[in-house]
Design an enzyme around this catalytic site. Structure first.
Site, PDB file in Angstrom:
ATOM      1  N   LEU A  61       0.831  -1.208   0.000  1.00 22.03           N
ATOM      2  CA  LEU A  61       0.000   0.000   0.000  1.00 22.03           C
ATOM      3  C   LEU A  61       0.858   1.248   0.000  1.00 22.03           C
ATOM      4  O   LEU A  61       1.863   1.314   0.696  1.00 22.03           O
ATOM      5  CB  LEU A  61      -0.862   0.021   1.268  1.00 22.03           C
ATOM      6  CG  LEU A  61      -1.831  -1.130   1.479  1.00 22.03           C
ATOM      7  CD1 LEU A  61      -2.441  -1.027   2.880  1.00 22.03           C
ATOM      8  CD2 LEU A  61      -2.912  -1.107   0.415  1.00 22.03           C
TER       9      LEU A  61
ATOM     10  N   HIS B 161      -0.315   8.606   9.822  1.00 26.70           N
ATOM     11  CA  HIS B 161      -0.379   8.082  11.183  1.00 26.70           C
ATOM     12  C   HIS B 161       0.058   9.198  12.149  1.00 26.70           C
ATOM     13  O   HIS B 161       0.766  10.121  11.742  1.00 26.70           O
ATOM     14  CB  HIS B 161       0.612   6.916  11.372  1.00 26.70           C
ATOM     15  CG  HIS B 161       0.129   5.589  10.885  1.00 26.70           C
ATOM     16  ND1 HIS B 161       0.878   4.800  10.043  1.00 26.70           N
ATOM     17  CD2 HIS B 161      -0.999   4.875  11.155  1.00 26.70           C
ATOM     18  CE1 HIS B 161       0.224   3.671   9.802  1.00 26.70           C
ATOM     19  NE2 HIS B 161      -0.919   3.680  10.453  1.00 26.70           N
TER      20      HIS B 161
ATOM     21  N   CYS C 270       8.116   2.770  12.101  1.00 29.66           N
ATOM     22  CA  CYS C 270       7.250   1.679  11.610  1.00 29.66           C
ATOM     23  C   CYS C 270       7.946   0.334  11.511  1.00 29.66           C
ATOM     24  O   CYS C 270       7.303  -0.702  11.548  1.00 29.66           O
ATOM     25  CB  CYS C 270       6.722   1.997  10.213  1.00 29.66           C
ATOM     26  SG  CYS C 270       6.324   3.699   9.932  1.00 29.66           S
TER      27      CYS C 270
HETATM   28  C1  CIR Z   1       0.756   0.934   4.943  1.00 28.35           C
HETATM   29  O1  CIR Z   1       0.120   1.641   4.151  1.00 28.35           O
HETATM   30  O2  CIR Z   1       0.219   0.357   5.868  1.00 28.35           O
HETATM   31  C2  CIR Z   1       2.241   0.804   4.746  1.00 28.35           C
HETATM   32  N1  CIR Z   1       2.559   0.939   3.349  1.00 28.35           N
HETATM   33  C3  CIR Z   1       2.991   1.834   5.550  1.00 28.35           C
HETATM   34  C4  CIR Z   1       2.810   1.685   7.036  1.00 28.35           C
HETATM   35  C5  CIR Z   1       3.627   2.655   7.801  1.00 28.35           C
HETATM   36  N2  CIR Z   1       3.542   2.420   9.189  1.00 28.35           N
HETATM   37  C6  CIR Z   1       3.596   3.358  10.103  1.00 28.35           C
HETATM   38  O3  CIR Z   1       3.610   4.558   9.782  1.00 28.35           O
HETATM   39  N3  CIR Z   1       3.558   2.972  11.370  1.00 28.35           N
END
Ligand code: CIR
Length: 254
Positions: free
Chosen positions: A19, A162, A249
């Site tokens: 994503l 986030h 993350c």
């Molecule tokens: C997502 O859209 O879930 C991942 N591509 C990115 C998640 C990033 N996570 C975060 O900021 N804790």
């Protein structure tokens, strides 16, 4: 607060199809692996033990382990990730976390929550409401935390993906903030390092024991942190930025 242990997870080759809302292009998988290895080396330099999980082809975004749980010294909360394609990442993580915690709590549907929306500042947790974390999920976590005598504040997000996309805790009552958090009343009583609009990505940094790990290429942020007396490790993060991911993350730290 000293961290002893982290959990990280190898990016799968499916990572490049995960994503994203960014228009920075497709990640280069070879570079992803190099950047991830360097991240692990940096954490080791900070003095933590690293549990390294192998990749899961069926979960392209599962290297972003932070979203699957919220860890306190006393208990773990397994999240309920708001993105359909990521939700079942919690199954593996629960079994890993059971090795470290006896007391495990859960965010339950219809509540959703991503760990990336949760920031701990000493005994106070801030919980963002985002595209991934809904009000019900945020309220569930708030109740869990308050029942253990933590403080919890729910912060509806305006722009950030986030909560931790735009804020990090550095220690000693000091935070680093960008965008909508620069003037946010909930964070007024902390000492702030303010990141410019152009350097916004560098607000997602992590304090791990004696170091602050920041993304490479943000000279102004680096200078401000240096002036504030922090020891810095810089890491190239280009391939994670392409998938909306940052330094926080990529690990669960406890
Ligand atoms: C997502 O859209 O879930 C991942 N591509 C990115 C998640 C990033 N996570 C975060 O900021 N804790």
């Amino acid at each position: 607060k000293m961290f002893k242990q982290v959990i990280v997870k190898k990016p799968s080759s499916s990572y490049v199809n995960g994503l994203t809302t960014s228009d920075l292009g497709k990640p280069d998988y070879e570079k992803v692996l190099v950047q991830h290895d360097n991240y692990i080396q940096a954490l080791k330099k900070c003095g933590v033990e690293v549990e390294y999980l192998l990749e899961s082809d069926e979960f392209p975004d599962s290297t972003f382990v932070e979203d699957t749980a919220v860890l306190t010294p006393e208990f773990a909360v397994i999240s309920n990730p708001g993105a359909e394609t990521r939700n079942k990442e919690i199954i593996e993580m629960e079994s890993v976390i059971k090795k470290y915690y006896d007391d495990i709590r859960y965010i339950k549907a219809p509540g959703t929550l991503d760990g990336g929306d949760v920031l701990q500042i000493d005994d106070h947790f801030y919980i963002g409401i985002s595209e991934r974390t809904n009000e019900e999920g945020a309220e569930q976590l708030k109740r869990i935390l308050e029942s253990a005598d933590y403080k919890a504040t729910i912060v509806p997000l305006k722009e950030f993906f986030h909560l931790k996309t735009g804020i990090a805790y550095l220690g000693n009552n000091q935070i680093i903030v960008a965008g909508e958090f620069v003037d946010h009343p909930d964070f007024d009583h902390y000492e702030k390092i303010i990141v410019t609009k152009e350097d916004e990505y560098s607000a997602n940094c992590i304090r791990v024991n004696d170091y602050v790990i920041i993304p490479k290429g943000y000279e102004e942020t680096k200078r401000k942190l240096n002036e504030a007396g922090y020891q810095i490790i810089e890491l190239e993060m280009s391939e994670f930025q392409k998938q909306d991911g940052g330094l926080s993350c990529l690990s669960l730290r406890f």
